[in-house]
Enzyme design. Structure first.
Site, PDB file in Angstrom:
ATOM      1  N   ARG A 199      12.903   3.539   0.046  1.00  0.00           N
ATOM      2  CA  ARG A 199      11.561   3.594  -0.575  1.00  0.00           C
ATOM      3  C   ARG A 199      11.681   3.911  -2.054  1.00  0.00           C
ATOM      4  NH1 ARG A 199       8.067   7.925   1.178  1.00  0.00           N
ATOM      5  NH2 ARG A 199       6.354   6.772   0.245  1.00  0.00           N
ATOM      6  N   HIS A 229       5.180  -8.543  -4.303  1.00  0.00           N
ATOM      7  CA  HIS A 229       3.802  -8.845  -3.893  1.00  0.00           C
ATOM      8  C   HIS A 229       3.409 -10.266  -4.285  1.00  0.00           C
ATOM      9  CE1 HIS A 229       2.411  -4.684  -3.019  1.00  0.00           C
ATOM     10  NE2 HIS A 229       3.378  -4.359  -3.855  1.00  0.00           N
ATOM     11  N   ILE A 288       5.877  -3.237  -7.331  1.00  0.00           N
ATOM     12  CA  ILE A 288       5.068  -2.046  -7.607  1.00  0.00           C
ATOM     13  C   ILE A 288       5.578  -0.892  -6.743  1.00  0.00           C
ATOM     14  CG2 ILE A 288       2.735  -1.069  -7.654  1.00  0.00           C
ATOM     15  CD1 ILE A 288       1.737  -4.079  -7.610  1.00  0.00           C
ATOM     16  N   ARG A 289       6.294   0.047  -7.369  1.00  0.00           N
ATOM     17  CA  ARG A 289       6.907   1.159  -6.611  1.00  0.00           C
ATOM     18  C   ARG A 289       7.548   0.626  -5.321  1.00  0.00           C
ATOM     19  NH1 ARG A 289       6.290   6.058  -7.741  1.00  0.00           N
ATOM     20  NH2 ARG A 289       6.001   6.823  -5.626  1.00  0.00           N
ATOM     21  N   CYS A 328       6.280  -5.211   0.528  1.00  0.00           N
ATOM     22  CA  CYS A 328       6.386  -3.862  -0.043  1.00  0.00           C
ATOM     23  C   CYS A 328       6.252  -2.786   1.040  1.00  0.00           C
ATOM     24  CB  CYS A 328       5.392  -3.707  -1.182  1.00  0.00           C
ATOM     25  SG  CYS A 328       5.916  -2.463  -2.366  1.00  0.00           S
ATOM     26  N   GLU A 362       1.093 -11.946  -3.179  1.00  0.00           N
ATOM     27  CA  GLU A 362      -0.364 -12.128  -3.050  1.00  0.00           C
ATOM     28  C   GLU A 362      -1.107 -11.852  -4.355  1.00  0.00           C
ATOM     29  OE1 GLU A 362       1.415  -9.734  -1.870  1.00  0.00           O
ATOM     30  OE2 GLU A 362       0.432  -7.814  -2.229  1.00  0.00           O
ATOM     31  N   GLY A 382       0.887  -1.169   0.000  1.00  0.00           N
ATOM     32  CA  GLY A 382       0.000   0.000   0.000  1.00  0.00           C
ATOM     33  C   GLY A 382       0.911   1.201   0.000  1.00  0.00           C
ATOM     34  N   GLU A 383       0.745   2.062   0.971  1.00  0.00           N
ATOM     35  CA  GLU A 383       1.607   3.241   1.090  1.00  0.00           C
ATOM     36  C   GLU A 383       2.073   3.309   2.542  1.00  0.00           C
ATOM     37  OE1 GLU A 383       2.610   5.147  -1.509  1.00  0.00           O
ATOM     38  OE2 GLU A 383       3.894   5.959   0.060  1.00  0.00           O
ATOM     39  N   SER A 384       3.391   3.140   2.717  1.00  0.00           N
ATOM     40  CA  SER A 384       3.905   3.039   4.087  1.00  0.00           C
ATOM     41  C   SER A 384       3.634   4.299   4.910  1.00  0.00           C
ATOM     42  CB  SER A 384       5.401   2.732   4.067  1.00  0.00           C
ATOM     43  OG  SER A 384       6.099   3.725   3.350  1.00  0.00           O
TER      44      SER A 384
HETATM   45  N1  GLN Z   1       5.971   3.000  -2.495  1.00  0.00           N
HETATM   46  C1  GLN Z   1       5.176   2.516  -1.409  1.00  0.00           C
HETATM   47  C2  GLN Z   1       5.669   3.044  -0.073  1.00  0.00           C
HETATM   48  O1  GLN Z   1       6.638   3.706   0.013  1.00  0.00           O
HETATM   49  C3  GLN Z   1       5.143   1.021  -1.371  1.00  0.00           C
HETATM   50  C4  GLN Z   1       4.448   0.483  -2.597  1.00  0.00           C
HETATM   51  C5  GLN Z   1       3.715  -0.806  -2.381  1.00  0.00           C
HETATM   52  O2  GLN Z   1       3.480  -1.246  -1.271  1.00  0.00           O
HETATM   53  N2  GLN Z   1       3.281  -1.384  -3.475  1.00  0.00           N
HETATM   54  O3  GLN Z   1       5.064   2.801   0.921  1.00  0.00           O
END
Ligand code: GLN
Length: 202
Positions: free
Chosen positions: A110, A180, A139-140, A81, A182, A49-51
């Site tokens: 990150r 990921h 993914i990012r 991630c 999952e 997700g987004e940390s």
């Molecule tokens: N770029 C996101 C972060 O810094 C992580 C991306 C992800 O969990 N797919 O949290």
């Protein structure tokens, strides 16, 4: 032996996919949003997700300190991630004031793979995962830039521009991956985690 109950932190991110993967390898999987739900699980998955967002929500939901306490007391956890970032002791490229729960003696960066390889897929082998390489979706994603003595590297990117980068680490009952598992339908990392949980229960 009864199947362990594994929580999936459900504040933000791809919660459903983890619940599905855990269920399909025989664990009882439940979403965790509240303190009482955290208290009831044997282990926890922290999803992608987004940390920065998950960090803020952990504090808003008054879960940050209780979760950190459980991790320090030895609760097994798997972070993918953003979850990897949250379980890392140190983070580079974080936003002002970003905190991590910590537990794994690594420094993660990150959004490390840069624009050209922002999101990519590759096959790689994970120590502890049998039956050949697995398809890994990034993914990012962060990578692990530095590994302290307590942590063990269990996976690296094997080819392409990011070859050699560390993307999976284990430290006792804690497992983190940049990618990921999952989202691919390959449940071997979840199976490994369930095994780690079962071992920790003795
Ligand atoms: N770029 C996101 C972060 O810094 C992580 C991306 C992800 O969990 N797919 O949290």
């Amino acid at each position: 032996m009864t199947a362990p109950t594994i929580g999936v932190l459900a504040l933000q991110g791809d919660v459903r996919e983890h619940v599905h993967a855990l269920t399909s390898v025989g664990a009882a999987a439940v979403p965790v949003r509240r303190r009482s739900e955290l208290d009831a699980v044997d282990a926890l998955v922290i999803p992608g997700g987004e940390s920065t967002t998950i960090d803020k929500l952990l504090r808003a939901f008054e879960l940050f300190a209780p979760l950190q306490d459980r991790l320090r007391a030895g609760m097994p956890a798997y972070g993918s991630c953003a979850g990897m970032i949250l379980l890392a002791d140190r983070v580079l490229g974080g936003i002002e004031g970003q905190r991590t729960l910590g537990g794994v003696d690594v420094t993660v960066r990150r959004n490390a793979f840069g624009r050209q390889v922002d999101s990519f897929e590759t096959d790689l082998t994970i120590d502890g995962v049998d039956d050949g390489p697995m398809h890994a979706v990034f993914i990012r994603a962060p990578w692990v830039e530095e590994v302290g003595p307590a942590a063990k590297i269990v996976g690296r990117v094997e080819s392409g521009p990011a070859a050699g980068r560390i993307v999976a680490v284990r430290q006792g009952p804690l497992l983190v991956t940049s990618f990921h598992p999952e989202v691919t339908g390959d449940t071997r990392v979840h199976r490994l985690f369930v095994q780690i949980v079962s071992e920790s229960q003795g």
